[in-house]
Structure formats: C-alpha cells, structure tokens
Design a protein around this motif. Structure first.
Motif, PDB file in Angstrom:
ATOM      1  N   ILE A 148       0.591  -1.145  -0.078  1.00  0.00           N
ATOM      2  CA  ILE A 148      -0.110   0.130   0.104  1.00  0.00           C
ATOM      3  C   ILE A 148       0.968   1.327  -0.154  1.00  0.00           C
ATOM      4  CG2 ILE A 148      -1.689   1.476   1.414  1.00  0.00           C
ATOM      5  CD1 ILE A 148      -3.056  -1.174   2.136  1.00  0.00           C
ATOM      6  N   VAL A 149       1.708   1.295   0.738  1.00  0.00           N
ATOM      7  CA  VAL A 149       2.899   2.410   0.939  1.00  0.00           C
ATOM      8  C   VAL A 149       3.535   2.628  -0.550  1.00  0.00           C
ATOM      9  CG1 VAL A 149       4.865   3.411   1.792  1.00  0.00           C
ATOM     10  CG2 VAL A 149       3.177   2.502   3.466  1.00  0.00           C
ATOM     11  N   ASP A 150       3.858   1.523  -1.209  1.00  0.00           N
ATOM     12  CA  ASP A 150       4.633   1.533  -2.348  1.00  0.00           C
ATOM     13  C   ASP A 150       3.774   2.243  -3.515  1.00  0.00           C
ATOM     14  OD1 ASP A 150       7.206   0.754  -1.532  1.00  0.00           O
ATOM     15  OD2 ASP A 150       6.704  -1.456  -2.082  1.00  0.00           O
ATOM     16  N   GLU A 151       2.484   1.806  -3.459  1.00  0.00           N
ATOM     17  CA  GLU A 151       1.335   2.323  -4.366  1.00  0.00           C
ATOM     18  C   GLU A 151       1.231   3.677  -4.236  1.00  0.00           C
ATOM     19  OE1 GLU A 151      -1.759  -0.524  -3.740  1.00  0.00           O
ATOM     20  OE2 GLU A 151      -1.025  -2.037  -5.066  1.00  0.00           O
ATOM     21  N   GLY A 152       1.297   4.161  -2.940  1.00  0.00           N
ATOM     22  CA  GLY A 152       0.980   5.473  -2.517  1.00  0.00           C
ATOM     23  C   GLY A 152       2.099   6.509  -3.083  1.00  0.00           C
ATOM     24  N   VAL A 153       3.121   5.735  -2.754  1.00  0.00           N
ATOM     25  CA  VAL A 153       4.333   6.590  -3.503  1.00  0.00           C
ATOM     26  C   VAL A 153       4.451   6.693  -4.891  1.00  0.00           C
ATOM     27  CG1 VAL A 153       6.972   6.547  -3.718  1.00  0.00           C
ATOM     28  CG2 VAL A 153       5.954   6.290  -1.419  1.00  0.00           C
ATOM     29  N   ALA A 154       4.168   5.640  -5.848  1.00  0.00           N
ATOM     30  CA  ALA A 154       4.101   5.426  -7.045  1.00  0.00           C
ATOM     31  C   ALA A 154       3.087   6.497  -7.881  1.00  0.00           C
ATOM     32  CB  ALA A 154       3.779   3.912  -7.658  1.00  0.00           C
ATOM     33  N   SER A 155       1.828   6.650  -7.093  1.00  0.00           N
ATOM     34  CA  SER A 155       0.738   7.523  -7.439  1.00  0.00           C
ATOM     35  C   SER A 155       0.884   9.002  -7.136  1.00  0.00           C
ATOM     36  CB  SER A 155      -0.715   7.093  -6.894  1.00  0.00           C
ATOM     37  OG  SER A 155      -0.703   7.234  -5.494  1.00  0.00           O
ATOM     38  N   GLY A 156       1.829   9.252  -6.411  1.00  0.00           N
ATOM     39  CA  GLY A 156       2.408  10.639  -6.091  1.00  0.00           C
ATOM     40  C   GLY A 156       1.445  10.932  -4.613  1.00  0.00           C
ATOM     41  N   GLU A 157       0.594  10.046  -4.069  1.00  0.00           N
ATOM     42  CA  GLU A 157      -0.136  10.837  -2.847  1.00  0.00           C
ATOM     43  C   GLU A 157       0.675  10.768  -1.890  1.00  0.00           C
ATOM     44  OE1 GLU A 157      -3.423   8.734  -0.029  1.00  0.00           O
ATOM     45  OE2 GLU A 157      -3.162   7.961  -2.067  1.00  0.00           O
ATOM     46  N   PHE A 158       2.104   9.822  -1.687  1.00  0.00           N
ATOM     47  CA  PHE A 158       2.842   9.737  -0.617  1.00  0.00           C
ATOM     48  C   PHE A 158       4.220  10.304  -0.980  1.00  0.00           C
ATOM     49  CE2 PHE A 158       0.817   5.967   1.834  1.00  0.00           C
ATOM     50  CZ  PHE A 158      -0.137   6.827   2.385  1.00  0.00           C
ATOM     51  N   ILE A 159       5.044  11.031  -0.160  1.00  0.00           N
ATOM     52  CA  ILE A 159       6.396  11.429  -0.419  1.00  0.00           C
ATOM     53  C   ILE A 159       7.410  10.390  -1.063  1.00  0.00           C
ATOM     54  CG2 ILE A 159       6.434  13.149   1.276  1.00  0.00           C
ATOM     55  CD1 ILE A 159       8.043  11.376   3.331  1.00  0.00           C
ATOM     56  N   GLN A 160       8.186  10.621  -1.731  1.00  0.00           N
ATOM     57  CA  GLN A 160       8.911   9.901  -2.560  1.00  0.00           C
ATOM     58  C   GLN A 160      10.159   8.943  -1.778  1.00  0.00           C
ATOM     59  OE1 GLN A 160       8.610   8.902  -5.951  1.00  0.00           O
ATOM     60  NE2 GLN A 160       6.735   9.868  -5.649  1.00  0.00           N
ATOM     61  N   ASP A 161      10.627   9.422  -0.487  1.00  0.00           N
ATOM     62  CA  ASP A 161      11.389   8.837   0.087  1.00  0.00           C
ATOM     63  C   ASP A 161      11.011   8.128   1.245  1.00  0.00           C
ATOM     64  OD1 ASP A 161      10.709  10.960   1.496  1.00  0.00           O
ATOM     65  OD2 ASP A 161      12.632  12.026   1.919  1.00  0.00           O
ATOM     66  N   VAL A 162       9.735   7.978   1.507  1.00  0.00           N
ATOM     67  CA  VAL A 162       9.173   7.137   2.507  1.00  0.00           C
ATOM     68  C   VAL A 162       9.764   5.672   2.488  1.00  0.00           C
ATOM     69  CG1 VAL A 162       7.182   6.453   1.348  1.00  0.00           C
ATOM     70  CG2 VAL A 162       6.919   6.447   3.764  1.00  0.00           C
ATOM     71  N   GLN A 204      -0.402  12.707   7.708  1.00  0.00           N
ATOM     72  CA  GLN A 204       0.784  13.431   7.653  1.00  0.00           C
ATOM     73  C   GLN A 204       1.570  13.242   6.407  1.00  0.00           C
ATOM     74  OE1 GLN A 204       3.962  12.037   9.964  1.00  0.00           O
ATOM     75  NE2 GLN A 204       4.856  13.830  10.388  1.00  0.00           N
ATOM     76  N   LEU A 205       1.652  11.729   5.862  1.00  0.00           N
ATOM     77  CA  LEU A 205       2.443  11.652   4.626  1.00  0.00           C
ATOM     78  C   LEU A 205       1.737  12.331   3.391  1.00  0.00           C
ATOM     79  CD1 LEU A 205       2.983   7.728   4.989  1.00  0.00           C
ATOM     80  CD2 LEU A 205       4.792   9.679   5.423  1.00  0.00           C
ATOM     81  N   THR A 206       0.393  12.121   3.232  1.00  0.00           N
ATOM     82  CA  THR A 206      -0.176  12.831   2.171  1.00  0.00           C
ATOM     83  C   THR A 206       0.010  14.359   2.307  1.00  0.00           C
ATOM     84  OG1 THR A 206      -2.013  11.180   2.329  1.00  0.00           O
ATOM     85  CG2 THR A 206      -2.471  13.241   1.276  1.00  0.00           C
ATOM     86  N   ARG A 207      -0.011  15.173   3.504  1.00  0.00           N
ATOM     87  CA  ARG A 207      -0.183  16.685   3.320  1.00  0.00           C
ATOM     88  C   ARG A 207       1.388  17.041   2.946  1.00  0.00           C
ATOM     89  NH1 ARG A 207      -2.924  16.322   8.445  1.00  0.00           N
ATOM     90  NH2 ARG A 207      -0.868  16.430   9.621  1.00  0.00           N
ATOM     91  N   ARG A 208       2.324  16.056   3.379  1.00  0.00           N
ATOM     92  CA  ARG A 208       3.798  16.474   2.868  1.00  0.00           C
ATOM     93  C   ARG A 208       3.912  16.218   1.486  1.00  0.00           C
ATOM     94  NH1 ARG A 208       7.944  12.994   6.433  1.00  0.00           N
ATOM     95  NH2 ARG A 208       9.280  14.280   5.281  1.00  0.00           N
ATOM     96  N   SER A 209       3.284  15.012   0.814  1.00  0.00           N
ATOM     97  CA  SER A 209       3.444  14.907  -0.478  1.00  0.00           C
ATOM     98  C   SER A 209       2.787  16.081  -1.215  1.00  0.00           C
ATOM     99  CB  SER A 209       2.840  13.680  -0.711  1.00  0.00           C
ATOM    100  OG  SER A 209       2.784  13.290  -2.111  1.00  0.00           O
TER     101      SER A 209
END
Length: 225
Positions: A148-162, A204-209
């Motif tokens: 789920i985290v990797d998918e969030g990063v790939a979609s741009g929802e989460f920060i890249q360096d999570v 938090q991850l989403t807002r920072r992203s």
C-alpha cells in the motif's frame, strides 16, 4: 464442489477448536476442552486429526485466515487512497480486539506471546511450527502494508523517500501494542489512540506529499530544489 460428510465434520471441529486454543492457549487447551467444544469423544476427534498438535495447527490456520479476510475487507472499505487503505489495515486489526473473528482476540498476538521462548520447544514440540507459521502470517501482513505504501508513492500521494519497511513495522507494532494494552487494562481507549496515530500518520504523509508537489518560485529566501 460439494464437501463430503467427513470434510464437513472436520471443518466443524476446526471451527469449534479455534476459539478454545485462542482463549486458553495451545498448551492450556486440553483434549477434554476440545471434545466438549466439538461435542465429540476422543475417538471422534482422532478420526479426523492424528493428534492434538495437528488440530492446533489447523485451528491456527483457520483463525489467521478469518482475520486476514477481515483485514482485506477493511482495506477495500478504505477506498482508493493509500492513506485510507492504511487506516483500513489498522481498523481490520482493531476488530481482533473489539469484534474478533475468532473469540479470544488477535490470533497472531496470542500465539506470538505463547511461543515466544524457544527454550520451551523441548517441552512442547508444537511451538517451533507455530512460531514459523506466526512469522509467515505476520510477514504477509507486513507485505500488505508495504504494498500500500509503495502504491501511494507510485501514485504521488505519498512522499518519494518514505521507507515502506519502516511504515509497515510502525503500523503493525502500533496496532498490536494497542491491542495488548486494551486487554491488559480492559480499556478500549488504547486501541482508539492507536488508530488515531495511524490515521494521523497517513494524513501526515499525504500532506507532506501535497506540499512538495506545489511548484515554488525560487527567491533569496527559498532554495530551489
């Protein structure tokens, strides 16, 4: 495919044994407890399972399967966002304490605690296999969170360096800790606080992203990236 009478009886034995093991522990559940729950004599149990250990392993797999099914449904209910699905995992784990699929609470937590000491393996030959299966089930849970985290990063929802490994460990440890404290103090507030922390982390991850995606114009006080 239609199940045979023997298969149905075996399934019923597993379903009735799982709460006994989950509540009493694998060492504490006696054949008398299991026979009473299943409504069978010892011979009836051994007709379908070669030993108490074999029944215990089948009951553990059954409990974990039900728990995993609940978590997967909560992930789907979390919606399309990665943050929502992370919270769904946490909510699915929380139901192990508030409304468990198998009476007795989280089977992973219960079993992990019982088989924690390898020095007991000589006294209970079942423990090594239970420990192995518990680790495998926990690995599956951690893998779901990492995906789920990797998918969030790939979609741009989460920060890249999570760090997906760290986030998975954080979520599972937070929820299992909340379950443990809730049981110890008989207070669901500990579980609510754990859920709130997971929700806060996703936001938090989403807002920072989101902030990082907003274009900025370099000035003397803003360093270009």
């Amino acid at each position: 495919m239609r199940q045979s009478k023997g298969e149905l009886t075996r399934q019923r034995i597993v379903e009735t044994a799982a709460p006994v093991f989950n509540r009493r522990g694998y060492a504490g559940a006696s054949m008398a407890h299991l026979m009473e729950a299943a409504g069978l004599e010892k011979g009836g149990l051994y007709r379908h399972f070669e030993s108490k250990d074999a029944l215990a392993l089948a009951a553990f797999d059954h409990a974990v399967r039900l728990s995993g099914r609940r978590i997967r449904q909560c992930v789907l209910d979390g919606g399309p966002s990665a943050a929502g699905r992370l919270l769904g995992v946490a909510q699915g784990m929380a139901t192990s304490g508030l409304d468990p699929s198998v009476p007795g609470g989280c089977p992973l937590l219960n079993t992990a605690i019982e088989v924690d000491d390898p020095s007991l393996d000589a006294e209970n030959s079942l423990y090594p296999e239970l420990r192995l299966r518990t680790r495998r089930a926990m690995n599956d849970l951690l893998r779901v969170v990492r995906r789920i985290v990797d998918e969030g990063v790939a979609s741009g929802e989460f920060i890249q360096d999570v760090d997906a490994d760290a986030e998975a460990s954080l979520l599972v440890a937070t929820m299992e800790g909340g379950l443990l404290l809730m049981r110890l103090y008989d207070d669901p507030a500990h579980l609510r606080w754990a859920l709130q922390r997971i929700e806060d982390r996703g936001m938090q991850l989403t807002r920072r992203s989101s902030r990082r995606r907003v274009p900025t114009v370099p000035t003397k006080r803003t360093r270009s990236r």
